[in-house]
Design a protein around this motif. Structure first.
Motif, mmCIF file in Angstrom:
data_model
loop_
_atom_site.group_PDB
_atom_site.id
_atom_site.type_symbol
_atom_site.label_atom_id
_atom_site.label_comp_id
_atom_site.label_asym_id
_atom_site.label_seq_id
_atom_site.Cartn_x
_atom_site.Cartn_y
_atom_site.Cartn_z
ATOM 1 N N SER A 3 8.172 56.883 59.870
ATOM 2 C CA SER A 3 9.612 56.600 59.457
ATOM 3 C C SER A 3 10.342 56.254 60.916
ATOM 4 N N PRO A 4 11.223 55.428 60.840
ATOM 5 C CA PRO A 4 12.101 55.319 62.142
ATOM 6 C C PRO A 4 13.081 56.720 62.112
ATOM 7 N N ILE A 5 13.442 57.247 63.361
ATOM 8 C CA ILE A 5 14.219 58.228 63.306
ATOM 9 C C ILE A 5 15.782 57.720 62.687
ATOM 10 N N ILE A 6 16.238 58.738 61.841
ATOM 11 C CA ILE A 6 17.247 58.727 61.097
ATOM 12 C C ILE A 6 18.418 59.418 61.798
ATOM 13 N N VAL A 7 19.561 58.723 61.972
ATOM 14 C CA VAL A 7 20.709 59.431 62.495
ATOM 15 C C VAL A 7 21.709 59.307 61.295
ATOM 16 N N LEU A 8 22.036 60.670 61.102
ATOM 17 C CA LEU A 8 23.160 60.832 60.009
ATOM 18 C C LEU A 8 24.488 61.091 60.862
ATOM 19 N N THR A 9 25.486 60.310 60.581
ATOM 20 C CA THR A 9 26.684 60.510 61.227
ATOM 21 C C THR A 9 27.854 60.543 59.994
ATOM 22 N N GLY A 10 29.094 61.091 60.331
ATOM 23 C CA GLY A 10 30.078 61.162 59.316
ATOM 24 C C GLY A 10 31.092 62.335 59.921
ATOM 25 N N PRO A 11 31.985 62.253 58.842
ATOM 26 C CA PRO A 11 32.965 63.292 59.425
ATOM 27 C C PRO A 11 32.712 64.863 59.220
ATOM 28 N N ALA A 12 33.564 65.744 59.495
ATOM 29 C CA ALA A 12 33.171 67.156 59.336
ATOM 30 C C ALA A 12 32.911 67.228 57.664
ATOM 31 N N ALA A 13 32.076 68.141 57.506
ATOM 32 C CA ALA A 13 31.930 68.484 55.992
ATOM 33 C C ALA A 13 31.519 67.245 55.204
ATOM 34 N N ALA A 14 30.800 66.120 55.578
ATOM 35 C CA ALA A 14 30.504 65.223 55.037
ATOM 36 C C ALA A 14 29.015 65.245 54.291
ATOM 37 N N GLY A 15 28.299 66.310 54.658
ATOM 38 C CA GLY A 15 26.924 66.574 54.110
ATOM 39 C C GLY A 15 25.893 66.471 55.007
ATOM 40 N N LYS A 16 26.171 66.143 56.551
ATOM 41 C CA LYS A 16 25.097 65.671 57.297
ATOM 42 C C LYS A 16 24.043 66.855 57.487
ATOM 43 N N ASN A 17 24.288 68.156 57.630
ATOM 44 C CA ASN A 17 23.374 68.954 57.894
ATOM 45 C C ASN A 17 22.579 69.662 56.587
ATOM 46 N N THR A 18 23.417 69.392 55.412
ATOM 47 C CA THR A 18 22.793 69.699 54.083
ATOM 48 C C THR A 18 21.372 68.647 53.802
#
Length: 165
Positions: A3-18
């Motif tokens: 798959s392509p590389i996915i970049v998750l962005t968003g504010p603090a506590a948006a759930g990026k790491n989870t």
């Protein structure tokens, strides 16, 4: 299939790491890269992006190094997902440096009320004012491919959507 590389962005506590962690675990070979860990390698002087132009420069420098690290994992046959807070400039850095692989930038944007609620549920790493600065940055971001208001969407449901990219 890679798959392509996915970049998750968003504010603090948006759930990026989870979400990144769950996504990587559902891959045969999955890599979850937390850009903050790479960015913190720049120790002296480490400047937060809300502090000044040097902070923004360091944020974008971090994106460059994360892109290079992502390429290395991808070349090893890993599906890569990145957790990062990006600017429109760092979105371009990812797209340019990984053009041959492909990048999908996914913005997670729960409501401000939900974002601050989640932030207060965990160990504080930033102030409410800093969190609002990051939230506004993400709300005004224009360089993304997909956006999810994940105020009421479970992390697993977002992961399922990412798995078909």
């Amino acid at each position: 299939y890679m798959s392509p590389i996915i970049v998750l962005t968003g504010p603090a506590a948006a759930g990026k790491n989870t979400i990144a962690n769950l996504y990587a675990k559902k891959q045969k070979k999955g890599t979850d890269i937390d850009a903050d860990l790479v960015r913190w390698m720049y120790r002296q002087p480490h400047v937060a992006p809300w502090e000044n132009n040097e902070g923004i420069r360091q944020l974008e420098l971090g994106s460059k190094h994360v892109a290079l690290l992502s390429r290395a994992f991808h070349e090893e046959g890993c599906n890569v997902i990145i957790s990062d807070v990006i600017t429109d400039t760092s979105a371009k850095i990812y797209k340019d440096l990984l053009l041959d692989i492909g990048v999908v930038i996914v913005r997670l944007l729960p409501s401000w009320k939900e974002s601050i609620r989640r932030l207060h549920e965990r160990r504080h790493t930033i102030t409410d004012e800093e969190a609002k600065w990051v939230y506004d940055l993400q709300e005004n971001l224009t360089k993304f491919d997909l956006s999810f208001d994940n105020t009421n969407i479970p992390a697993e449901e977002i992961v399922d959507k990412l798995l078909i990219i």
